[in-house]
Design a protein around this motif. Structure first.
Motif, short mmCIF file in Angstrom:
data_model
loop_
_atom_site.label_atom_id
_atom_site.label_comp_id
_atom_site.label_asym_id
_atom_site.label_seq_id
_atom_site.Cartn_x
_atom_site.Cartn_y
_atom_site.Cartn_z
N LEU A 66 0.81 -1.21 0.00
CA LEU A 66 0.00 0.00 0.00
C LEU A 66 0.85 1.27 0.00
O LEU A 66 0.55 2.22 -0.70
N PHE A 67 1.94 1.29 0.79
CA PHE A 67 2.81 2.46 0.85
C PHE A 67 4.25 2.02 0.65
O PHE A 67 4.65 0.94 1.10
N ALA A 106 -3.04 11.98 4.28
CA ALA A 106 -3.21 11.33 2.98
C ALA A 106 -3.16 9.80 3.12
O ALA A 106 -3.92 9.09 2.45
N GLN A 107 -2.28 9.30 3.98
CA GLN A 107 -2.20 7.86 4.17
C GLN A 107 -3.47 7.30 4.79
O GLN A 107 -3.99 6.27 4.36
N TRP A 108 -3.98 7.99 5.81
CA TRP A 108 -5.21 7.50 6.44
C TRP A 108 -6.39 7.54 5.45
O TRP A 108 -7.18 6.60 5.39
N LEU A 109 -6.50 8.62 4.71
CA LEU A 109 -7.60 8.72 3.74
C LEU A 109 -7.50 7.63 2.69
O LEU A 109 -8.52 7.09 2.23
N GLU A 110 -6.28 7.26 2.29
CA GLU A 110 -6.11 6.18 1.32
C GLU A 110 -6.54 4.85 1.92
O GLU A 110 -7.22 4.05 1.26
N ILE A 111 -6.15 4.58 3.17
CA ILE A 111 -6.57 3.34 3.83
C ILE A 111 -8.10 3.30 3.94
O ILE A 111 -8.73 2.28 3.64
N ARG A 155 -10.34 4.88 2.20
CA ARG A 155 -10.98 4.76 0.88
C ARG A 155 -10.92 3.33 0.36
O ARG A 155 -11.89 2.82 -0.20
N ARG A 156 -9.78 2.66 0.56
CA ARG A 156 -9.59 1.32 0.01
C ARG A 156 -10.28 0.24 0.84
O ARG A 156 -10.62 -0.83 0.30
#
Length: 242
Positions: free
Chosen positions: A147-148, A205-210, A212-213
Motif C-alpha cells: 500500500l505504501f 493522505a495515508q489514512w484517507l487512502e486506507i 478509501r480502500r
C-alpha cells in the motif's frame, strides 16, 4: 686530527642519546594516552525499540579515550527517560541518534490512528510498539499489493483488555539467553496477549487512502513486521502471507 675525530664521535653519541631519549618519551606518551580512559553509558540488559530507558537499565563502562566519540553519551540526564529508536544491545555504546524523547509520537505531518478491526485481515504477532511495519492490501478482486512504499511506525499494540502487548516476566524468561540476537528472537515469540488493536502514525493522505480502500469491505490490510530496509514497491505473490 684525533681530537676532531673524538669530538665528532662525541657529537654523534650525544645526538644518538637524544634521539633515544626522545623515542622513549614518545613511546611512553603514546602508552599513557592509550591508557587514559573515559566512562560512557551502556545498557546493562537488552532494551527494545520504543522502550523508555530507566536508570536501572544503565551501567557505566570505561573505554580508552582514543575510542570515545562526540556522538557517545556521558551524562545520565541525556539518557534516562529517552526512548530507544532501535534495539540496544547489552554493553554497546549509547549514541545520540539511537534515542528520541518522543519516538512513538507522530511528527508534525502525522496523527496517531487506530486501524479499525474491520479493515484488518491479519497482523503479525511479532509486532511491538516502536516497530516499523509494512502495509499490504489484500483484495477479493485482485492480487495483493504494497500500500505504501515507506514503512509505518507503530505507536502501540493493545490486547482486548487495553494492555500493551509486551514480553511477560522478561527477566525470568531471558535469564538463560546468552546473546542479544537470541533475546530479540525470543522476545518476538513470547507475549502477554494477542494483538487486538494497533495504533500507527500516519499522514492525513495515508489514512484517507486506507479508509478509501478498506471502508467498502472488499479489501483488507495485512500488517507485516519486518527488520530489513523496505523493498521496492511491487506485488505480493501470496495474499495470505504475513
Amino acid at each position: 686530527m684525533i681530537s676532531k675525530r673524538r669530538m665528532l664521535l662525541s657529537v654523534c653519541a650525544a645526538l644518538l642519546a637524544a634521539l633515544a631519549v626522545y623515542g622513549l618519551y614518545y613511546v611512553q606518551l603514546e602508552r599513557v594516552q592509550q591508557e587514559e580512559r573515559v566512562n560512557i553509558l551502556t545498557p546493562s540488559s537488552w532494551i527494545d525499540a520504543g522502550q523508555p530507558i530507566t536508570l536501572q537499565q544503565l551501567v557505566w563502562q570505561s573505554i580508552p579515550s582514543s575510542m570515545a566519540t562526540d556522538d557517545m553519551l556521558y551524562e545520565l540526564d541525556e539518557v534516562v527517560g529517552q526512548e530507544a529508536v532501535i534495539p540496544l544491545g547489552t554493553g554497546e555504546p549509547i549514541l545520540k541518534w539511537k534515542l528520541n524523547k518522543f519516538s512513538l509520537h507522530p511528527n508534525a505531518q502525522q496523527a496517531t490512528f487506530q486501524i479499525p478491526k474491520d479493515y484488518i485481515k491479519s497482523i503479525s504477532n511479532g509486532i511491538r510498539a516502536g516497530d516499523e511495519v509494512w502495509f499490504y492490501l489484500s483484495s477479493d478482486e485482485g492480487e495483493a499489493e504494497r500500500l505504501f512504499t515507506e514503512g509505518i511506525v507503530v505507536s502501540s499494540v493493545k490486547t482486548g483488555s487495553n494492555n500493551e502487548v509486551d514480553v511477560p516476566n522478561e527477566a525470568e524468561k531471558h535469564a538463560i539467553v546468552r546473546s542479544n540476537a537470541e533475546q530479540m528472537y525470543a522476545s518476538r515469540r513470547d507475549a502477554n496477549g494477542m494483538i487486538e488493536y494497533i495504533n500507527v502514525n500516519l499522514t492525513e493522505a495515508q489514512w484517507l487512502e486506507i479508509d478509501r480502500r478498506c471502508s467498502g469491505g472488499q479489501s483488507k490490510l495485512v500488517i507485516a513486521y519486518h527488520s530489513l530496509p523496505a523493498p521496492v514497491k511491487g506485488q505480493m505473490n501470496n495474499a495470505d502471507a504475513y
